[in-house]
Write a protein that holds these residues in place. Structure first.
Motif, mmCIF file in Angstrom:
data_model
loop_
_atom_site.group_PDB
_atom_site.id
_atom_site.type_symbol
_atom_site.label_atom_id
_atom_site.label_comp_id
_atom_site.label_asym_id
_atom_site.label_seq_id
_atom_site.Cartn_x
_atom_site.Cartn_y
_atom_site.Cartn_z
ATOM 1 N N ASN A 1 0.811 -1.255 -0.086
ATOM 2 C CA ASN A 1 -0.060 0.053 0.060
ATOM 3 C C ASN A 1 0.862 1.365 -0.041
ATOM 4 O OD1 ASN A 1 -2.277 -1.628 0.055
ATOM 5 N ND2 ASN A 1 -2.685 -1.201 2.392
ATOM 6 N N GLY B 1 1.979 4.930 0.900
ATOM 7 C CA GLY B 1 1.866 5.955 2.304
ATOM 8 C C GLY B 1 3.222 6.300 2.502
ATOM 9 N N HIS C 1 -8.212 -1.222 0.553
ATOM 10 C CA HIS C 1 -7.156 -0.167 1.073
ATOM 11 C C HIS C 1 -5.906 0.014 0.160
ATOM 12 C CE1 HIS C 1 -7.927 -1.756 5.491
ATOM 13 N NE2 HIS C 1 -9.132 -1.268 4.801
ATOM 14 N N ARG D 1 -5.716 4.099 -1.292
ATOM 15 C CA ARG D 1 -4.392 4.705 -1.189
ATOM 16 C C ARG D 1 -3.755 5.148 -2.435
ATOM 17 N NH1 ARG D 1 -1.498 4.536 3.712
ATOM 18 N NH2 ARG D 1 -2.225 3.715 5.276
ATOM 19 N N TYR E 1 -2.674 8.981 -2.979
ATOM 20 C CA TYR E 1 -1.261 9.200 -3.086
ATOM 21 C C TYR E 1 -0.745 9.114 -4.710
ATOM 22 C CZ TYR E 1 -0.591 8.626 2.032
ATOM 23 O OH TYR E 1 -0.587 8.752 3.331
#
Length: 250
Positions: free
Chosen positions: A193, A195, A234, A238, A242
């Motif tokens: 993911n 981040g 998820h 994301r 992002y």
């Protein structure tokens, strides 16, 4: 012993849990546990207040989280978002919930530290924004900045390798603080993911997720109601926020 039975008070829970053997020697493994519920009992002992009363007085009321709490009545059932269970053919079926909720939460003494609060997305976002503000929101201070920083710091011993971190390793490149996954490095590959290093987050049974990204000055509450836990949701949210090519660098 069944320490986590909803029929126990936190005091009874703690006395029963103290008689249950540890899964591992301390400092050798990370395992999902009742540790947050132990924290809740510590709050009761140190403050002299029932845990739910302390949280209401010191967190919910100051933050204006008027729709949050453990103790609900039957009238609240109609307001609860429905949880859906994914079937083998891809359809979603509503999860039966009325009898289960009544049996486990309505009028029961347990106020767990790790679950059981019923809330709204708006209240949840106020809590997340408080953490983003290093313990302060709208001029109200709930935690000291140093406390939030401590919570958002990886405290796992580096000697606890991936093989001893259970499913925590599947959440990304990082470790565990006080009640949060903490990202300690950028995503290691395209499957991880997206981040930012320094973010902290946790998720929930019906694919729920919230995270705080101090570097990007951003808090996200991703409220979903799907079982079984769907990690692709998820990954996709994301990517949308992002960008799929985001490196996670500060």
């Amino acid at each position: 012993m069944d320490p986590l039975s909803a029929d126990n008070t936190l005091a009874q829970f703690s006395q029963k849990l103290a008689q249950v053997p540890l899964l591992y020697e301390p400092g050798t493994h990370w395992s999902y546990s009742a540790g947050v519920d132990v924290q809740a009992r510590l709050v009761e002992v140190l403050s002299g207040q029932p845990f739910d009363s302390y949280v209401k007085q010191h967190i919910f009321d100051p933050l204006g989280m008027a729709d949050s709490g453990w103790k609900r009545d039957e009238a609240d059932l109609a307001r609860l978002a429905r949880i859906y269970v994914a079937q083998d053919d891809g359809t979603l079926e509503p999860m039966p919930r009325d009898e289960w909720l009544k049996a486990n939460f309505m009028g029961k003494p347990m106020t767990m530290g790790g679950s059981g609060i019923v809330t709204t997305v708006d209240d949840y976002m106020r809590f997340a924004r408080m953490l983003l503000g290093e313990g302060e929101l709208d001029g109200v201070r709930i935690l000291e900045p140093a406390t939030v920083q401590l919570m958002a710091t990886d405290h796992l011993d580096p000697r606890i390798g991936p093989e001893n971190r259970s499913w925590l390793v599947g959440k990304g490149n990082g470790g565990f603080g006080f009640d949060f996954f903490v990202r300690t490095g950028p995503p290691l590959d395209a499957e991880e993911n997206r981040g930012t290093t320094g973010e902290f987050f946790w998720d929930g049974l019906p694919s729920m997720l919230f995270w705080v990204d101090p570097v990007q000055d951003m808090a996200v509450v991703f409220a979903t109601q799907k079982i079984d836990f769907d990690g692709t949701l998820h990954h996709d949210i994301r990517d949308a926020i992002y960008g799929a090519d985001y490196t996670g660098a500060k």
